[in-house]
Design an enzyme around this catalytic site. Structure first.
Site, mmCIF file in Angstrom:
data_model
loop_
_atom_site.group_PDB
_atom_site.id
_atom_site.type_symbol
_atom_site.label_atom_id
_atom_site.label_comp_id
_atom_site.label_asym_id
_atom_site.label_seq_id
_atom_site.Cartn_x
_atom_site.Cartn_y
_atom_site.Cartn_z
ATOM 1 N N THR A 70 51.484 56.263 34.637
ATOM 2 C CA THR A 70 50.992 57.008 33.480
ATOM 3 C C THR A 70 49.766 56.311 32.910
ATOM 4 O OG1 THR A 70 51.664 58.076 31.412
ATOM 5 C CG2 THR A 70 52.503 55.860 31.806
ATOM 6 N N LYS A 128 46.185 55.849 35.939
ATOM 7 C CA LYS A 128 46.219 56.856 37.005
ATOM 8 C C LYS A 128 45.017 56.767 37.938
ATOM 9 C CE LYS A 128 49.148 60.255 34.694
ATOM 10 N NZ LYS A 128 49.335 61.689 34.363
ATOM 11 N N GLY A 176 40.415 66.122 29.629
ATOM 12 C CA GLY A 176 40.891 64.827 30.104
ATOM 13 C C GLY A 176 41.546 64.912 31.477
ATOM 14 N N ALA A 214 44.719 65.285 32.415
ATOM 15 C CA ALA A 214 45.665 66.384 32.611
ATOM 16 C C ALA A 214 44.923 67.689 32.842
ATOM 17 C CB ALA A 214 46.594 66.506 31.410
ATOM 18 N N TYR A 220 55.627 68.335 25.716
ATOM 19 C CA TYR A 220 57.054 68.646 25.806
ATOM 20 C C TYR A 220 57.857 68.106 24.633
ATOM 21 C CZ TYR A 220 57.190 63.915 27.762
ATOM 22 O OH TYR A 220 57.033 62.561 27.969
#
Length: 400
Positions: A52, A56, A119, A121, A192
């Site tokens: 994470t 990455k 970014g 993601a 989430y």
């Protein structure tokens, strides 16, 4: 087999619980500083790693081979130590996001998709959407496509949020007003926690199919587990793990008339589930003093404002059994505060069994009159209705 999550500052993570349900291997959290990265990757006691932020991209040079997608993105979130000691890198975030899209039943082919954020993601999400046939536009704070000129994309069919806007503890914030995008067919949010961000709640209110990021989190974990063990995770197991983790994260919120047994049932339910129990009225009393005294001095409107503040704090937490005050449903804002991270159960009890001692509104207006006003509000708030006219044990058993 030793596996785990590599990052700099990990805090609380749901990954160990998810992987415990996927396969039989040890899964640890590995916090490492940048100067420790090389030694850990080369000689650490691991066979499989999730990676994470902020590592990455940093782990890519240590990989002897990359999956095609990881090579395209230049970003890796899953590592496998192969039998010869070399490291293989993959991007299972992409697999998880695609699983999220497919679960929602989104047809991306030929559709206009907006991706909020630019970014890491976002890059992954863009690649998946393009692979599925969507035309992708990235919305960022600056540049040609930004939040100020969002109206030029009114025909967009798919919206994906990859920013942290709305993520705990900044619950309640949203990156966009969905009214500006009237043609949306699907809304996805990679966040989430909470289970339902402001964006997802808004989509639900508009009847737009939507999905939160937990399915992506579980999906990427399932794919990582397959890479580590060589064993396929069947779709039904992925679904089962997603439901179990979601249930453990969500609060169980009890609403109902004053005196309907929310505190008593809540305490027994919390004990049965091994969860913390919180009574909103008890927390409110600690802050404002005895509720009847506050009512007498300041009135109901002031009391409801204080109650909403408490519910905003408690509703943002996870894994609680939460008993609310009987009148919390009279403030529409409280629905989203409780529903963002909770399943709401309405405890119903016969009116002749409801006490009025210490309950200023019940004493002032009478139980029957209050019930007639609040019945449609309880119905609007409730995900489920539970009868509470029998023993506490029966009510708890019904909820379980």
């Amino acid at each position: 087999m030793n596996c785990g999550l590599l990052g700099r500052k990990l805090g609380h993570s749901y990954s160990p619980a998810i992987h415990a349900m996927l396969a039989d291997y040890e899964y640890r959290l590995y916090e490492r500083e940048p100067e420790q990265l090389a030694e850990f990757l080369q000689a650490g006691p691991w066979q499989g790693l999730n990676v994470t932020i902020p590592y990455k991209k940093d782990v890519v040079p240590y990989c002897a081979a990359l999956s095609p997608l990881a090579a395209e993105l230049g970003s890796v979130n899953t590592l496998v130590r192969r039998p010869d000691g070399t490291i293989f890198g993959d991007n299972t975030d992409a697999w998880g996001f695609e699983a999220m899209v497919r679960r929602l039943g989104v047809d991306c082919q030929g559709k206009q998709a907006l991706v909020l954020g630019s970014g890491g993601a976002s890059v992954t999400v863009q690649a998946v959407l393009r692979h599925l046939g969507a035309a992708v536009t990235v919305i960022s704070r600056s540049g040609p496509d930004n939040y100020e000129n969002l109206d030029r994309h009114r025909d967009a069919a798919i919206l994906v949020n990859t920013t942290p806007v709305g993520m705990y503890p900044k619950n309640g914030e949203t990156p966009v007003d969905l009214a500006r995008l009237p043609k949306l067919e699907a809304v996805l949010d990679v966040v989430y926690n909470p289970a339902r961000t402001r964006l997802i709640l808004d989509a639900q209110a508009r009847g737009i199919p939507c999905e939160s990021g937990l399915y992506m989190l579980v999906g990427q974990a399932a794919r990582a587990s397959e890479l580590w063990t060589g064993r396929e995770v069947p779709p039904e197991q992925l679904e089962q793990v997603w439901r179990a983790v979601g249930a453990s994260m969500e609060n169980i919120v009890l609403i109902g008339m004053p005196g309907s047994g929310k505190s008593t049932v809540g305490q027994a339910l919390a004990q049965a589930l091994g969860r913390p129990f919180v009574d909103a009225d008890t927390e409110l009393t600690r802050r404002i003093g005895p509720i009847p005294d506050f009512f007498a001095a300041h009135g109901e409107e002031a009391f409801r404002r204080e109650e909403t503040k408490i519910l905003a704090e408690l509703g943002a937490r996870s894994g609680l059994v939460l008993a609310t005050g009987g009148g919390c449903v009279t403030v529409a804002e409280n629905y989203d505060l409780l529903h963002q991270n909770g399943s709401i159960l309405w405890l119903r009890r016969d009116l002749d069994k409801l006490p009025t001692d210490g309950r200023p509104v019940s004493q002032r207006d009478g139980v029957a009159a209050i019930y007639q006003r609040r019945k449609p509000l309880y119905e609007r708030f409730a995900d489920r209705i539970v009868d509470n006219n029998g023993p506490v044990e029966e009510t708890v058993a019904a909820i379980l």
